[in-house]
Design a protein around this motif. Sequence first.
Motif, PDB file in Angstrom:
ATOM      1  N   ALA A 200       0.800  -1.238   0.000  1.00 33.81           N
ATOM      2  CA  ALA A 200       0.000   0.000   0.000  1.00 33.81           C
ATOM      3  C   ALA A 200       0.830   1.284   0.000  1.00 33.81           C
ATOM      4  N   LEU A 201       2.158   1.185   0.091  1.00 29.64           N
ATOM      5  CA  LEU A 201       3.002   2.363  -0.097  1.00 29.64           C
ATOM      6  C   LEU A 201       3.093   2.657  -1.592  1.00 29.64           C
ATOM      7  N   ASP A 202       2.901   3.924  -1.956  1.00 29.63           N
ATOM      8  CA  ASP A 202       2.815   4.238  -3.378  1.00 29.63           C
ATOM      9  C   ASP A 202       3.923   5.177  -3.831  1.00 29.63           C
ATOM     10  N   TYR A 203       4.025   5.272  -5.140  1.00 32.67           N
ATOM     11  CA  TYR A 203       4.778   6.342  -5.795  1.00 32.67           C
ATOM     12  C   TYR A 203       3.810   6.927  -6.806  1.00 32.67           C
ATOM     13  N   ASN A 204       3.263   8.110  -6.481  1.00 33.57           N
ATOM     14  CA  ASN A 204       2.251   8.750  -7.322  1.00 33.57           C
ATOM     15  C   ASN A 204       1.089   7.799  -7.651  1.00 33.57           C
ATOM     16  N   GLU A 205       0.630   7.087  -6.621  1.00 34.78           N
ATOM     17  CA  GLU A 205      -0.529   6.181  -6.650  1.00 34.78           C
ATOM     18  C   GLU A 205      -0.247   4.827  -7.294  1.00 34.78           C
ATOM     19  N   TYR A 206       0.942   4.581  -7.778  1.00 34.21           N
ATOM     20  CA  TYR A 206       1.294   3.260  -8.299  1.00 34.21           C
ATOM     21  C   TYR A 206       1.939   2.414  -7.198  1.00 34.21           C
ATOM     22  N   PHE A 207       1.942   1.113  -7.400  1.00 30.48           N
ATOM     23  CA  PHE A 207       2.593   0.106  -6.535  1.00 30.48           C
ATOM     24  C   PHE A 207       1.778  -0.281  -5.300  1.00 30.48           C
ATOM     25  N   ARG A 208       0.586   0.270  -5.118  1.00 30.13           N
ATOM     26  CA  ARG A 208      -0.217  -0.170  -3.973  1.00 30.13           C
ATOM     27  C   ARG A 208      -0.653  -1.628  -4.127  1.00 30.13           C
ATOM     28  N   ASP A 209      -0.661  -2.148  -5.347  1.00 31.24           N
ATOM     29  CA  ASP A 209      -1.074  -3.520  -5.630  1.00 31.24           C
ATOM     30  C   ASP A 209       0.091  -4.507  -5.565  1.00 31.24           C
ATOM     31  N   LEU A 210       1.140  -4.156  -4.840  1.00 38.62           N
ATOM     32  CA  LEU A 210       2.330  -4.987  -4.673  1.00 38.62           C
ATOM     33  C   LEU A 210       2.378  -5.458  -3.223  1.00 38.62           C
ATOM     34  N   ASN A 211       2.437  -6.783  -3.001  1.00 43.04           N
ATOM     35  CA  ASN A 211       2.374  -7.312  -1.635  1.00 43.04           C
ATOM     36  C   ASN A 211       3.648  -7.070  -0.831  1.00 43.04           C
ATOM     37  N   HIS A 212       4.803  -7.232  -1.475  1.00 45.47           N
ATOM     38  CA  HIS A 212       6.083  -7.048  -0.781  1.00 45.47           C
ATOM     39  C   HIS A 212       6.420  -5.566  -0.684  1.00 45.47           C
ATOM     40  N   ILE A 213       7.301  -5.223   0.255  1.00 44.82           N
ATOM     41  CA  ILE A 213       7.895  -3.888   0.269  1.00 44.82           C
ATOM     42  C   ILE A 213       9.165  -3.954  -0.562  1.00 44.82           C
ATOM     43  N   CYS A 214       9.238  -3.131  -1.590  1.00 44.23           N
ATOM     44  CA  CYS A 214      10.339  -3.176  -2.557  1.00 44.23           C
ATOM     45  C   CYS A 214      10.979  -1.794  -2.693  1.00 44.23           C
ATOM     46  N   VAL A 215      12.184  -1.787  -3.229  1.00 39.88           N
ATOM     47  CA  VAL A 215      12.856  -0.531  -3.567  1.00 39.88           C
ATOM     48  C   VAL A 215      12.550  -0.206  -5.018  1.00 39.88           C
ATOM     49  N   ILE A 216      12.039   0.991  -5.266  1.00 37.71           N
ATOM     50  CA  ILE A 216      11.731   1.407  -6.630  1.00 37.71           C
ATOM     51  C   ILE A 216      13.029   1.723  -7.371  1.00 37.71           C
TER      52      ILE A 216
END
Length: 226
Positions: A200-216
């Motif tokens: 649920a952490l986003d970058y301009n509303e993207y990546f909220r649909d990613l289960n893991h915490i990742c480095v962009i």
Amino acid sequence: MADNSENKSGSGDCGIVIRDDWPGYSLDLFTYPQHYSEDLECVYIPHGVIMDRTERLARNIMDDLGDHDIVVLCVLKGGYQFCADLVERIKTLNRNSSKTLPMSVDFIRLKSYLNDQSTEDLHIIGAENLSVLSGKNVLIVEVIVDTGKTMKTLLNHVEGFRPKMIKVAGLLVKRVPNGPGCLPDYVGFEIPNRFVVGYALDYNEYFRDLNHICVISESGKQKYKV
């Protein structure tokens, strides 16, 4: 990750400390939405590790606050997944523990980021409805704290409604210069100053649909920049 972290269990601590040299896990070791295949550097904290740590935080909260009614104040948008999982684990403890923790849940939205930078322009949405916190025990649930300025502003605002007690649960605390201005009472992980997305952490509303915490990745930042 175990070789690059220090586990300091219990409440009121800095959680699992992930050191600056932790490279993360290869993306090839995990499943994730393939539309992000060029946008991520690594899996930083796998979903299963997040779940296990959240379960421990729920137990710490139950130990400290059990048999008190609390209002869980979820900080949107990024905090919705952490809050939902934390509340679910507290509910499980309510069914299987000698202590109980009656809960109600309310929501507030904070917005201070543009691209990967925190701005001074903080918007608090839903603040006008917080009179329900008067005289209550409040648990603020936030997914990430970096400088702590945003959290300090929110705490000052909530204190204006004269709650009986305020505690803060934060999944991530980021090591940044001159921070944190406010350290949560319950911390999942302390992480280096890297921009992370997912869960649920986003970058301009993207990546909220990613289960893991990742480095962009840098290419990901450019792709979704506004």
